[in-house]
Design an enzyme around this catalytic site. Structure first.
Site, short mmCIF file in Angstrom:
data_model
loop_
_atom_site.label_atom_id
_atom_site.label_comp_id
_atom_site.label_asym_id
_atom_site.label_seq_id
_atom_site.Cartn_x
_atom_site.Cartn_y
_atom_site.Cartn_z
N ARG A 30 70.23 68.83 56.81
CA ARG A 30 70.82 67.66 56.18
C ARG A 30 72.09 67.21 56.89
O ARG A 30 72.90 68.02 57.29
CB ARG A 30 71.13 67.98 54.72
CG ARG A 30 71.73 66.84 53.95
CD ARG A 30 71.90 67.20 52.49
NE ARG A 30 70.67 67.04 51.73
CZ ARG A 30 70.57 67.31 50.43
NH1 ARG A 30 71.60 67.76 49.77
NH2 ARG A 30 69.42 67.13 49.80
N GLU A 51 60.87 67.71 56.37
CA GLU A 51 60.01 67.12 55.34
C GLU A 51 58.58 67.67 55.42
O GLU A 51 57.93 67.86 54.41
CB GLU A 51 60.01 65.59 55.45
CG GLU A 51 61.30 64.95 54.96
CD GLU A 51 61.61 65.25 53.50
OE1 GLU A 51 60.69 65.53 52.72
OE2 GLU A 51 62.81 65.21 53.13
N GLN A 56 55.03 70.94 49.52
CA GLN A 56 54.50 72.01 48.68
C GLN A 56 55.15 73.37 48.93
O GLN A 56 54.55 74.42 48.68
CB GLN A 56 52.99 72.16 48.88
CG GLN A 56 52.31 70.82 48.97
CD GLN A 56 50.97 70.82 48.33
OE1 GLN A 56 50.77 71.40 47.27
NE2 GLN A 56 50.02 70.17 48.96
N THR A 57 56.36 73.39 49.49
CA THR A 57 57.04 74.65 49.78
C THR A 57 58.50 74.53 49.34
O THR A 57 59.09 73.46 49.45
CB THR A 57 56.97 74.95 51.30
OG1 THR A 57 55.60 74.85 51.71
CG2 THR A 57 57.47 76.33 51.64
N TYR A 96 49.79 76.52 53.93
CA TYR A 96 49.25 75.17 54.19
C TYR A 96 49.22 74.90 55.70
O TYR A 96 49.95 74.06 56.22
CB TYR A 96 50.05 74.10 53.44
CG TYR A 96 50.03 74.30 51.96
CD1 TYR A 96 48.93 73.88 51.20
CD2 TYR A 96 51.06 74.95 51.31
CE1 TYR A 96 48.88 74.09 49.84
CE2 TYR A 96 51.02 75.17 49.95
CZ TYR A 96 49.92 74.75 49.22
OH TYR A 96 49.88 74.96 47.87
N TYR A 133 54.57 59.98 50.60
CA TYR A 133 55.86 60.56 50.22
C TYR A 133 56.71 60.88 51.45
O TYR A 133 57.88 60.52 51.54
CB TYR A 133 55.69 61.84 49.37
CG TYR A 133 56.99 62.58 49.31
CD1 TYR A 133 58.01 62.14 48.49
CD2 TYR A 133 57.26 63.66 50.17
CE1 TYR A 133 59.25 62.74 48.49
CE2 TYR A 133 58.49 64.27 50.19
CZ TYR A 133 59.48 63.81 49.34
OH TYR A 133 60.72 64.41 49.36
N ASP A 151 59.54 62.83 44.68
CA ASP A 151 58.90 64.15 44.68
C ASP A 151 58.91 64.70 43.24
O ASP A 151 59.24 63.96 42.30
CB ASP A 151 59.61 65.10 45.66
CG ASP A 151 61.01 65.48 45.19
OD1 ASP A 151 61.48 64.93 44.17
OD2 ASP A 151 61.63 66.35 45.83
N CYS A 213 75.61 66.93 33.69
CA CYS A 213 74.84 65.88 34.36
C CYS A 213 75.62 64.57 34.42
O CYS A 213 76.13 64.11 33.40
CB CYS A 213 73.51 65.65 33.63
SG CYS A 213 72.52 64.36 34.41
N CYS A 219 70.84 58.90 29.61
CA CYS A 219 69.55 59.58 29.53
C CYS A 219 68.88 59.43 28.16
O CYS A 219 69.37 59.95 27.15
CB CYS A 219 69.76 61.06 29.86
SG CYS A 219 68.22 61.98 29.88
S1 SF4 Z 1 67.66 65.54 30.91
FE1 SF4 Z 1 68.88 63.72 31.30
S2 SF4 Z 1 71.00 64.34 30.87
FE2 SF4 Z 1 69.79 66.19 31.04
S3 SF4 Z 1 70.02 66.82 33.17
FE3 SF4 Z 1 68.16 65.55 33.07
S4 SF4 Z 1 68.81 63.45 33.52
FE4 SF4 Z 1 70.65 64.66 33.04
#
Ligand code: SF4
Length: 363
Positions: A30, A51, A56-57, A96, A133, A151, A213, A219
């Site tokens: 990266r 990539e 799948q790994t 694979y 993908y 993904d 988060c 969310c």
């Molecule tokens: S469920 Fe929602 S709030 Fe919880 S980690 Fe995932 S995206 Fe964030």
């Protein structure tokens, strides 16, 4: 947030990118946000190689393989100049194996074009081993194209963020469309990697760490109280079982008898101990009578290996064998076994007959 509420999506992307700047994973392939801000550009060869390996790994499994590959073959032209067998040996254990064959075919094509990768999804899709993908990921990360990179991690984050009730895999189109609406034109590659990192480290399949988060205020699944219910999935049918037997013939000096599998098909071009066919039948296929040559075979256990489409049970037999290698077979001395192009299932078979044999390295 309702899926149709497009007005808040740029704010979600901005919050995610801020989080990524501070908390991104350091990965050997990266180019991080600090380097990018100083004008460094991702190397398309490293992005492509990673990539392909990550298909799948897991990230953890890929790290050492990636580092070994770029050390040995630092450019796509160097990889194109490598022998097929050397690539298969270096890939052994990553699984694979059609990926390794396609890797060489793709490297040959790109090297023939002066070592320059196409910089669009369409151009990338035309190369061997690159599906939608992977094309989106390379276009986004290496060439800053505004592609929707989706993904498993991204599916989970987006399913929860928008509380998508449609089960996977039907929900894929809806998820992709939502991601496409969020991709920021300025930092599409970072956005893709930020969503993956959030799914891998915070929005995990079990016990997501919603407290930490950056998207908790956005969310829908968290607001509804049970993020783990998402993504919704249809129950998977159980994988069919196949059975067979593998025969580990051992010479007096500890060498093991091996052969190469046909180039086409499952584990094509990899190395194996002699085995029977792998069949769904429950007849004599797994008895020592099915060995490709007679020997005093003794049962050494059974191994199970899970492939994408079936689960394989192999009865393992071992025997001392003093003769010349039968046609199409060769002896691999104990110190060489580790470096053979043995897929994981064959390492398991040999280690069941001779514990630790494939882990022994040349002194
Ligand atoms: S469920 Fe929602 S709030 Fe919880 S980690 Fe995932 S995206 Fe964030």
């Amino acid at each position: 947030m309702a899926p149709q509420d497009k007005s808040r999506k740029p704010a979600v992307a901005a919050r995610l990118l801020n989080w990524y700047d501070a908390h991104h994973r350091e990965l050997p392939w990266r180019t991080g946000p600090a380097a990018l801000s100083k004008g460094e550009r991702p190397d398309p060869y490293r992005v492509w190689l990673s990539e392909i390996m990550l298909q799948q790994t897991t990230v953890e499994a890929v790290k050492s393989y990636f580092t070994a590959f770029v050390r040995r073959w630092p450019s796509v032209s160097a990889l194109a100049a490598a022998a097929n067998d050397d690539i298969m040996k270096a890939w052994a254990g990553l699984g694979y194996y059609s990926r390794a064959r396609n890797l060489k075919a793709c490297a040959d094509l790109v090297a023939a074009q002066g070592g320059i990768f196409p910089d669009t999804e369409e151009g990338l899709l035309a190369l061997p081993g690159i599906g939608p993908y992977t094309a989106a990921a390379i276009a986004s990360i290496a060439f800053a194209r505004p592609a929707a990179v989706v993904d498993g991690n991204v599916e989970r984050v987006v399913s929860r963020l928008f509380r998508i009730e449609t089960p996977l895999p039907q929900a894929k189109t809806e998820i992709r469309a939502l991601v496409q609406q969020m991709v920021p034109s300025g930092r599409p590659g970072d956005f893709a990697q930020a969503t993956m990192d959030l799914g891998a480290t915070i929005c995990t399949p079990r016990r997501p760490k919603c407290m930490f988060c950056p998207l908790r205020a956005d969310c829908d699944a968290l607001a509804a109280g049970d993020p783990e219910l998402y993504p919704v999935r249809l129950a998977k049918p159980e994988k069919p079982r196949r059975r067979g037997a593998a025969f580990v013939a051992i010479r007096e000096d500890g060498a093991v008898l091996l052969r190469k599998r046909p180039e086409k098909g499952l584990l094509g071009g990899m190395t194996e101990v002699p085995t029977t066919g792998w069949t769904a039948r429950l007849d004599g296929e797994t008895s020592p009578d099915a060995a490709p040559f007679p020997s005093p075979w003794k049962r050494a256990g059974q191994i199970t290996h899970v492939f994408t489409h079936f689960t394989l049970e192999l009865d393992i037999y071992r025997a001392s064998f003093g003769g010349r290698a039968p046609q199409g077979h060769f002896w691999s001395p104990p110190d060489d076994l580790h470096g053979e192009a043995l897929p994981t299932v064959m390492k398991k078979a040999i280690d069941a007959a001779i514990p630790g044999a494939t882990k022994r390295r040349k002194p």
